[in-house]
Design an enzyme around this catalytic site. Structure first.
Site, PDB file in Angstrom:
ATOM      1  CG  ASP A  97     -59.775 -29.261  48.110  1.00 25.56           C
ATOM      2  OD1 ASP A  97     -59.486 -30.033  48.087  1.00 25.56           O
ATOM      3  OD2 ASP A  97     -60.846 -28.553  49.228  1.00 25.56           O
ATOM      4  CG  ASP A 150     -54.436 -30.045  45.442  1.00 28.09           C
ATOM      5  OD1 ASP A 150     -54.199 -31.335  45.474  1.00 28.09           O
ATOM      6  OD2 ASP A 150     -56.099 -30.292  45.800  1.00 28.09           O
ATOM      7  CG  ASP A 196     -56.287 -33.368  48.305  1.00 28.33           C
ATOM      8  OD1 ASP A 196     -54.748 -33.357  48.578  1.00 28.33           O
ATOM      9  OD2 ASP A 196     -57.154 -32.017  48.773  1.00 28.33           O
TER      10      ASP A 196
END
Length: 800
Positions: A688, A692, A489
């Site tokens: 995080d 996700d 990410d």
């Protein structure tokens, strides 16, 4: 900056150093989402009501009882359940009602599926159960007991050995009398010092779980009982059994084997205690007391266990923060390196969160406690490490299967050895048969085999924790080394995850600093995270801010207001168009800033363009180095972000990431993981945020940032406490070292047994005349377990 970035900026403004938000058990909607993510995994397994192991729903071992189907790990457990179903269903119900506080749960070092709320022995291998979370100051009671038994009886074993070896040579006493003296010397050793071994041997038969204690109990028991009969009723033996004027006895062998086994257990227990050193060091960080401020203003020192949520606590300079809380008075620098690994102290002001067990450096703080006891960050880290240490690695399944049939095979070999020597060996053939059968039983200790992988996992988990890497289970340690594709990410993983002021540009007679000052003055009335960033930037530069009047916020486009009698507007091009202001003169500069991943806001003063401000989500300082390390290891790095494609490309170009995906939804990240897995790749996902979580759960190894959200961490297999991607390469290095260590341990255990058993059976006697004494076999057995534990402890010095 698009809406997604706004949300993430706001989220991480609160989460950057606020680790306690992420290490406690998830509640509310987060928990609901987390359970949904793991539901599919739970549906695939059931708990064996007999041994407590997790078994697949398609297990062929199953039984019906009162209309419900129960599944088992083996035919043995199935038979036990069918014989006494109520016994095992009752114990399951009791276990469900048992206290769940981790410190009171006991488990087996080799069989973590065995869990109970009181001390005892493992019904599978007979080892003494240990607390899941080690006790900080208490001595291991098993170690103390074995030391006492060993030292009290060692002189008796030594005396029996000396008498057996030299008594007949020097004629110290009559042969028959010597047998009685040896009986007196050996009996306390065998029956008292060896009592725990015989108790475990009997339990192994009751539970039909043959283990190392089965072999030791049978071996020493056979030698002792034979010798007692030879002493008390020598007439029942034929003349061929007579040597040195008496029937040969083996009291010294039984006694010395017990003493050597005790010595081996003492050394092994001492070595094993070092595997929990990481947890004990974490537990030792917590202060014992806290200074509580009472409602009347008086202060008192109270034990940490007496602190409740909502209590006001004073933290003086040089003291540790007692529990997790929020600062309500004072300013100070706090050393948080024990949690984050960062050596630079963090300044804490009113409203900031403080983490329990961190060290207050200079100023005095008053905090209001938010989390106490098992809910603090420190306690959660301890529990995560303990859980990882006690979980089973996939490689261990092979060792368990081998150990399961190993004992039965060894007993079979011992019986064959006894009869082969008795029927075909030299005189006294049956004595040779007994001695060699005992040696086979003693040397073939499956303990080394059983300890091979759990010891490596325990040391590796502790080593990882001390380096800011938390593994959820042993499978994560084992699988991480296989990863060849990493999906990352962007926001909060590659970048800081919160907006940072980049620059201001003035035009039409306004200086850069004046643009920043006016924008900050206007933004004082806004709660938007971008506004807070601009205000902070102005204050850091000591710019004087004016009061704002007639403040008005227009969602999605910007804000308006009056500052020092002048009408200001701050926002995007839509707001500028609404105000009739042309931003064309700065459009090229704005495009260049956007191309580098920044969000741009224009400032208009009295209907005239005054300048622009750029706010970006800066790349973490450690990210380039982390990505370089991963590429050197041949790992394919792919970026997937919910941000716009322009922003995604800017960050990807800056970091040298060849493959990136922008405007990605949570379902798209999940699909991306599945796509790579479908290509035969081993995929890790690092993220995080809540968005996700599905991909983290689906990936072969999910890696969460410790600076992220609860759901992300609870969906992941590995957590990087500092949110530093360099931790991935460090964790992978540890994974490789751990697997190598496991293979060394398993290889040693297999080689030791494949050589030891034939040697003890006497296969070399016909060619070399060499036989293995049961005492030497006992020494080799003890050293084999100790060598496995010692080799595992080398992991604590592995490079990360």
């Amino acid at each position: 900056m698009d809406n997604h970035r706004h949300v993430r900026g706001e989220e991480h403004g609160h989460h950057h150093m606020d680790l306690e938000r992420h290490l406690h058990v998830v509640h509310g909607s987060s928990a609901h989402q987390h359970h949904e993510l793991e539901a599919s995994a739970d549906e695939l397994t059931e708990k064996d009501p007999v041994c407590g192991m997790s078994v697949s729903t398609d297990s062929r071992f199953k039984a019906e009882h009162q209309g419900k189907t129960y599944r088992f790990c083996s035919e043995q457990c199935e038979d036990k359940f069918v014989a006494e179903p109520q016994k095992y269903l009752a114990s399951s119900a009791e276990a469900a009602l048992a206290p769940t506080q981790e410190g009171t749960i006991y488990t087996c070092p080799m069989h973590p599926e065995i869990r109970q709320d009181h001390p005892g022995n493992c019904r599978i291998c007979g080892m003494t159960l240990e607390p899941v979370i080690p006790q900080l100051e208490e001595e291991n009671p098993e170690l103390a007991d074995f030391q006492r038994r060993f030292w009290w009886t060692l002189p008796l074993s030594a005396a029996a050995l000396v008498l057996a070896m030299f008594g007949h040579r020097f004629g110290w006493m009559a042969a028959a009398t010597q047998s009685w003296v040896e009986l007196v010397l050996a009996t306390p050793v065998v029956l008292w010092a060896g009592y725990p071994f015989f108790e475990r041997c009997v339990r192994s038969f009751i539970h039909r779980s043959p283990n190392m204690w089965t072999l030791i109990g049978l071996g020493t028991g056979a030698a002792y009982v034979y010798s007692v009969v030879a002493t008390v009723a020598p007439g029942v033996f034929p003349e061929t059994f007579v040597e040195h004027g008496r029937i040969g006895v083996y009291f010294e062998a039984a006694a010395v084997i017990i003493s050597l086994t005790l010595a081996g257990q003492v050394l092994e227990l001492r070595a094993r205690s070092q595997t929990s050193a990481a947890i004990k060091s974490l537990l030792g960080l917590a202060p014992k007391t806290a200074r509580r401020i009472n409602p009347d203003g008086s202060e008192e020192d109270v034990p940490l266990t007496h602190v409740h949520v909502g209590d006001r606590l004073r933290v003086r300079p040089g003291e540790k923060v007692p529990v997790d809380g929020v600062v309500i008075e004072g300013t100070s620098s706090v050393d948080e390196s024990m949690i984050t690994g960062e050596p630079i102290p963090v300044t804490k002001r009113v409203g900031d969160h403080a983490i329990g067990a961190t060290m207050n450096a200079s100023g005095s703080l008053v905090i209001e406690s938010e989390r106490v006891g098992s809910q603090t960050v420190l306690s959660q880290i301890v529990q995560m490490v303990a859980q990882a240490q006690r979980s089973k690695a996939p490689m261990q399944r092979m060792a368990d299967k081998v150990a399961g049939v190993f004992v039965v095979a060894v007993v079979t070999v011992a019986i064959l050895t006894f009869f082969a020597w008795g029927l075909f060996g030299p005189q006294p053939s049956w004595v040779y048969g007994l001695v060699n059968a005992v040696a086979v039983l003693i040397i073939a200790c499956p303990c080394a085999l059983g300890l091979a992988t759990p010891m490596s996992i325990m040391v590796a988990s502790g080593k990882g924790a001390s380096n800011g890497v938390l593994f959820r289970d042993a499978a994560a340690i084992e699988n991480l080394r296989k990863v060849d594709t990493l999906i990352v990410d962007k926001t909060g993983t590659l970048t800081e995850g919160k907006p940072a002021f980049e620059r201001s540009v003035g035009t039409n007679g306004f200086s850069d600093m004046e643009v920043l000052r006016l924008a900050a003055s206007l933004d004082q009335g806004s709660e938007h995270p971008l506004a807070a960033t601009i205000v902070d930037a102005a204050r850091q530069r000591d710019l004087p801010l004016d009061k704002t009047e007639d403040f008005e916020s227009s969602t999605g486009i910007g804000v308006r207001g009056t500052v020092a009698g002048k009408k200001l507007a701050l926002g995007n091009t839509v707001l500028m168009e609404a105000e009739g202001v042309s931003a064309a003169s700065l459009s090229q500069t704005a495009d260049e800033l956007r191309a580098h991943g920044a969000s741009v806001m224009y400032l208009a003063v009295e209907g005239k363009l005054a300048g622009l401000l750029a706010v970006s989500d800066p790349v973490k300082a450690t990210t380039p180095e982390a990505l370089q390390r991963l590429k050197e290891k041949g790992i394919r790095v792919v970026m997937a972000t919910g941000d716009g494609v322009v922003t995604a490309k800017a960050v990807a170009d800056k970091l040298g990431i060849d493959e990136f995906h922008g405007e990605v939804k949570p379902a798209d990240k999940l699909a991306l993981v599945s796509k790579f897995q479908g290509e035969g790749r081993v995929v890790a996902m690092a993220g995080d945020g809540i968005n996700d979580a599905p991909a983290l759960a689906k990936a072969d190894v999910g890696i969460a940032m410790g600076t992220g959200t609860d759901v992300a961490m609870n969906s992941a297999h590995v957590t990087l406490v500092k949110g530093d991607l360099r931790g991935i390469s460090r964790a992978r290095q540890l994974s490789e070292a751990t697997i190598a260590n496991m293979k060394q341990n398993l290889g040693f255990a297999f080689i030791y047994n494949s050589l030891g058993v034939p040697l003890a059976a006497g296969v070399l006697y016909s060619t070399t005349g060499l036989l293995l004494s049961p005492m030497i076999a006992a020494l080799a057995m003890s050293l084999s377990s100790l060598s496995v534990v010692s080799n595992a402890l080398r992991l604590s010095k592995a490079q990360m």
